[in-house]
Design an enzyme around this catalytic site. Sequence first.
Site, PDB file in Angstrom:
ATOM      1  N   LYS A  92      -3.939 -24.084 -33.359  1.00 61.35           N
ATOM      2  CA  LYS A  92      -4.804 -23.838 -32.090  1.00 61.35           C
ATOM      3  C   LYS A  92      -3.847 -22.928 -31.065  1.00 61.35           C
ATOM      4  CE  LYS A  92      -7.848 -26.426 -28.760  1.00 61.35           C
ATOM      5  NZ  LYS A  92      -8.766 -25.501 -29.047  1.00 61.35           N
ATOM      6  N   ARG A 127      -1.636 -32.677 -32.750  1.00 60.81           N
ATOM      7  CA  ARG A 127      -2.000 -31.477 -33.158  1.00 60.81           C
ATOM      8  C   ARG A 127      -1.283 -30.184 -32.476  1.00 60.81           C
ATOM      9  NH1 ARG A 127      -8.587 -30.371 -32.821  1.00 60.81           N
ATOM     10  NH2 ARG A 127      -7.961 -29.731 -30.601  1.00 60.81           N
ATOM     11  N   GLU A 167     -16.878 -22.365 -38.742  1.00 59.16           N
ATOM     12  CA  GLU A 167     -17.201 -23.160 -37.674  1.00 59.16           C
ATOM     13  C   GLU A 167     -17.904 -22.460 -36.580  1.00 59.16           C
ATOM     14  OE1 GLU A 167     -13.415 -24.275 -35.774  1.00 59.16           O
ATOM     15  OE2 GLU A 167     -12.619 -22.490 -36.210  1.00 59.16           O
TER      16      GLU A 167
HETATM   17  N1  PMP Z   1     -13.190 -25.140 -33.285  1.00 58.34           N
HETATM   18  C1  PMP Z   1     -12.518 -24.359 -32.309  1.00 58.34           C
HETATM   19  C2  PMP Z   1     -12.265 -22.928 -32.709  1.00 58.34           C
HETATM   20  C3  PMP Z   1     -12.126 -25.017 -31.198  1.00 58.34           C
HETATM   21  O1  PMP Z   1     -11.552 -24.028 -30.182  1.00 58.34           O
HETATM   22  C4  PMP Z   1     -12.272 -26.382 -30.969  1.00 58.34           C
HETATM   23  C5  PMP Z   1     -11.930 -27.009 -29.819  1.00 58.34           C
HETATM   24  N2  PMP Z   1     -12.711 -26.555 -28.596  1.00 58.34           N
HETATM   25  C6  PMP Z   1     -12.930 -26.957 -31.772  1.00 58.34           C
HETATM   26  C7  PMP Z   1     -13.389 -26.687 -33.106  1.00 58.34           C
HETATM   27  C8  PMP Z   1     -13.218 -28.493 -31.554  1.00 58.34           C
HETATM   28  O2  PMP Z   1     -11.915 -29.198 -31.725  1.00 58.34           O
HETATM   29  P1  PMP Z   1     -11.812 -30.750 -30.835  1.00 58.34           P
HETATM   30  O3  PMP Z   1     -12.850 -31.595 -31.216  1.00 58.34           O
HETATM   31  O4  PMP Z   1     -10.499 -31.291 -31.525  1.00 58.34           O
HETATM   32  O5  PMP Z   1     -12.024 -30.201 -29.423  1.00 58.34           O
END
Ligand code: PMP
Length: 289
Positions: free
Chosen positions: A149, A50, A182
């Site tokens: 990200k 990622r 989200e």
């Molecule tokens: N959404 C956002 C905006 C995030 O920053 C994160 C990570 N903290 C997630 C979802 C969750 O992603 P992951 O399970 O890969 O940590």
Amino acid sequence: MKIFLNGKLVDEKDAVVSVFDHGLLYGDGVFEGTRVYNGRVAFLDEHMERLLDSAKVINLNVGMTKEELKKATVETCKANGIKNGYLRHVVTRGVGTLGLNPYQCKKAQVIIIAADIQLYPAELYETGMKIITAGTIRNMAEAVNPRVKSLNYLNNIMAKIEAINAGVMECLMLNAQGFIAEASGDNVFAIKGNKLMTPPTWCGALEGVTRDKVMQLARELGMEVSETVMTRYELWTADEVFLTGTAAEVIAVVEIDRRPIGTGKPGPAAKKLIKAYRDFVNNNGTPIE
Ligand code: PMP
């Protein structure tokens, strides 16, 4: 603490970056947050993939392959004696001029920090979380795609400020059409009967590594899993709601916008998934030998 900085492990006091780094000047860069459990890095391949995908979208040459990043990660954990903790990978555009032009930046900076983790209080996993819906909407995919990200987290921080000011720790973020995207730092799921639903990434969600694993675990537990376009209707009327993320793992949401969700207590599906996820991460991952 030893920090990985541009190919070398250096002391924390020497791990400094230039004020001309475009990561600082413009938030021009990408990052990852990864966990270490019992001397093993959880989902290291997925996080490095990622990171490289995020970099590709912003046209940033990381200068390291996935395998090199994995090796550097393990070495950084080893140098710090990390058995359980949290890793932060940061790739900035590097040192440039005061203008926007990223092509003036000669070389990306790659930083890996291996530290302790700050978790939600343990009792929150028993009682569940209360959240609100933020007024700040999630960035549109045609602006900076939320799947990237990036170091530009102000969109999420603006929402997080609303949550904290309202006395809760997390919040829902909607997209410009009013559909659920989200949470400010986590993905969101709803359960109705045997159905587990989460918004598709095109609604404005990061493709969470935890999200992907939880979808797989839920299928293995016999649930019907789908990516579904949702409004707050689906969450307010759900039997259960929970959030997922690397730091949060799986955490039940028992109240949204001061409305109780389901029974107002963490439900059976969330409890099963919290356990299944913890069992998985505690027994898998890339060893730091
Ligand atoms: N959404 C956002 C905006 C995030 O920053 C994160 C990570 N903290 C997630 C979802 C969750 O992603 P992951 O399970 O890969 O940590």
